[in-house]
Design an enzyme around this catalytic site. Structure first.
Site, PDB file in Angstrom:
ATOM      1  N   LEU A  49       0.887  -1.154   0.000  1.00  0.00           N
ATOM      2  CA  LEU A  49       0.000   0.000   0.000  1.00  0.00           C
ATOM      3  C   LEU A  49       0.923   1.200   0.000  1.00  0.00           C
ATOM      4  O   LEU A  49       1.791   1.327   0.868  1.00  0.00           O
ATOM      5  CB  LEU A  49      -0.894  -0.033   1.244  1.00  0.00           C
ATOM      6  CG  LEU A  49      -2.121   0.864   1.278  1.00  0.00           C
ATOM      7  CD1 LEU A  49      -3.029   0.628   0.077  1.00  0.00           C
ATOM      8  CD2 LEU A  49      -2.910   0.634   2.551  1.00  0.00           C
ATOM      9  N   ASP A  50       0.783   2.060  -0.995  1.00  0.00           N
ATOM     10  CA  ASP A  50       1.689   3.194  -1.151  1.00  0.00           C
ATOM     11  C   ASP A  50       1.774   4.036   0.110  1.00  0.00           C
ATOM     12  O   ASP A  50       0.831   4.090   0.896  1.00  0.00           O
ATOM     13  CB  ASP A  50       1.243   4.092  -2.311  1.00  0.00           C
ATOM     14  CG  ASP A  50       1.295   3.385  -3.645  1.00  0.00           C
ATOM     15  OD1 ASP A  50       2.147   2.510  -3.826  1.00  0.00           O
ATOM     16  OD2 ASP A  50       0.461   3.715  -4.505  1.00  0.00           O
ATOM     17  N   ARG A  51       2.877   4.727   0.260  1.00  0.00           N
ATOM     18  CA  ARG A  51       3.110   5.585   1.420  1.00  0.00           C
ATOM     19  C   ARG A  51       2.004   6.626   1.576  1.00  0.00           C
ATOM     20  O   ARG A  51       1.598   6.956   2.688  1.00  0.00           O
ATOM     21  CB  ARG A  51       4.479   6.263   1.263  1.00  0.00           C
ATOM     22  CG  ARG A  51       4.871   7.102   2.426  1.00  0.00           C
ATOM     23  CD  ARG A  51       6.303   7.610   2.251  1.00  0.00           C
ATOM     24  NE  ARG A  51       6.606   8.550   3.299  1.00  0.00           N
ATOM     25  CZ  ARG A  51       7.140   9.740   3.090  1.00  0.00           C
ATOM     26  NH1 ARG A  51       7.464  10.125   1.878  1.00  0.00           N
ATOM     27  NH2 ARG A  51       7.366  10.540   4.090  1.00  0.00           N
ATOM     28  N   SER A  86      -1.082   6.318   0.666  1.00  0.00           N
ATOM     29  CA  SER A  86      -2.387   5.675   0.768  1.00  0.00           C
ATOM     30  C   SER A  86      -2.573   5.159   2.188  1.00  0.00           C
ATOM     31  O   SER A  86      -1.610   4.967   2.918  1.00  0.00           O
ATOM     32  CB  SER A  86      -2.497   4.513  -0.224  1.00  0.00           C
ATOM     33  OG  SER A  86      -2.359   4.990  -1.543  1.00  0.00           O
TER      34      SER A  86
END
Length: 183
Positions: A44-46, A48
Site C-alpha cells: 500500500l503506497d506511502r 495511501s
C-alpha cells in the site's frame, strides 16, 4: 498455526519494516507492529491509507498478492470533480494505462465514508468540487487506482483501502492492528 494480521496503515507509513537508504527516517511497519516472522501480503503506497494484511504463511501471502488469484480489494477514493456515468463506465470496462488495459472494476459514487480524519488533511478548494467513489479491483498494479482515476479525468485526492477479500478495516483506528483467522 499461521498468523494473519490486519493493520490500518496510516498515511505516510511505508509498507515495509525498514527504510533502506533514506536520509531522514520515515515511519515503517516496525513503528507499529513488533511481531517476529510476519510480512506484508502486498503493498500500500506511502500516501495511501487503510487495510494492509501481514502473515507468516508464504502460500497465503502469495494468494493475496498475486493477481492470478483475483482477490477483490475495495477502496474508498476521494477524487477531484463530479464523476459522471461516462467515467464510471470506463472504470467498469477497464481503463487503458501505459502498462495495458486494467481488468474491469466495480465502481460507484458514494457519500463520504465513515473514515478517520487524515493527517495532514486533504487540501480543500472552493472552486474544485470533489466526490467519493467505491472502487473494487481484482489486480494490483503499481499505483493502479490513482492511475485509473486520473485516466478518466478525476485525480485522486485520498485513497483508503477498506477491504481485501472478506477482511475489512472497519472499526480500526489508524495505526491499530489485530489478529484474524485465515480463510
Amino acid at each position: 498455526m499461521s498468523r494473519l494480521i490486519l493493520f490500518n496503515k496510516p498515511y505516510g507509513v511505508l509498507s515495509q519494516f525498514t527504510d533502506r537508504g533514506a536520509e531522514s527516517a520515515r515511519a515503517t511497519l516496525s513503528d507499529f507492529i513488533r511481531l517476529p516472522g510476519v510480512y506484508p501480503a502486498g503493498r500500500l503506497d506511502r500516501d495511501s491509507e487503510g487495510l494492509l494484511l501481514l502473515t507468516d504463511n508464504g502460500r497465503f501471502q502469495a494468494r493475496i498478492a498475486d493477481p492470478r488469484f483475483k482477490m477483490a480489494k475495495t477502496y474508498f477514493v476521494q477524487v477531484e470533480g463530479a464523476v459522471g456515468e461516462a467515467a464510471l463506465d470506463r472504470l467498469r470496462q477497464g481503463v487503458e494505462l501505459k502498462d495495458g488495459v486494467t481488468r474491469p472494476a466495480e465502481a460507484e459514487v458514494v457519500g463520504a465514508p465513515p473514515l478517520w480524519p487524515r493527517d495532514p488533511p486533504i487540501r480543500f478548494r472552493k472552486s474544485v468540487p470533489d466526490c467519493w467513489l467505491s472502487l473494487t479491483i481484482r489486480e494490483g498494479r503499481n499505483r493502479q487506482v490513482r492511475r485509473m482515476t486520473a485516466a478518466v479525468g478525476h485525480p485522486t485526492l485520498r485513497l483508503v483501502r477498506w477491504r481485501i477479500g472478506d477482511w475489512t478495516v472497519e472499526g480500526m483506528a489508524p495505526g491499530a492492528w489485530r489478529e484474524a483467522a485465515l480463510a
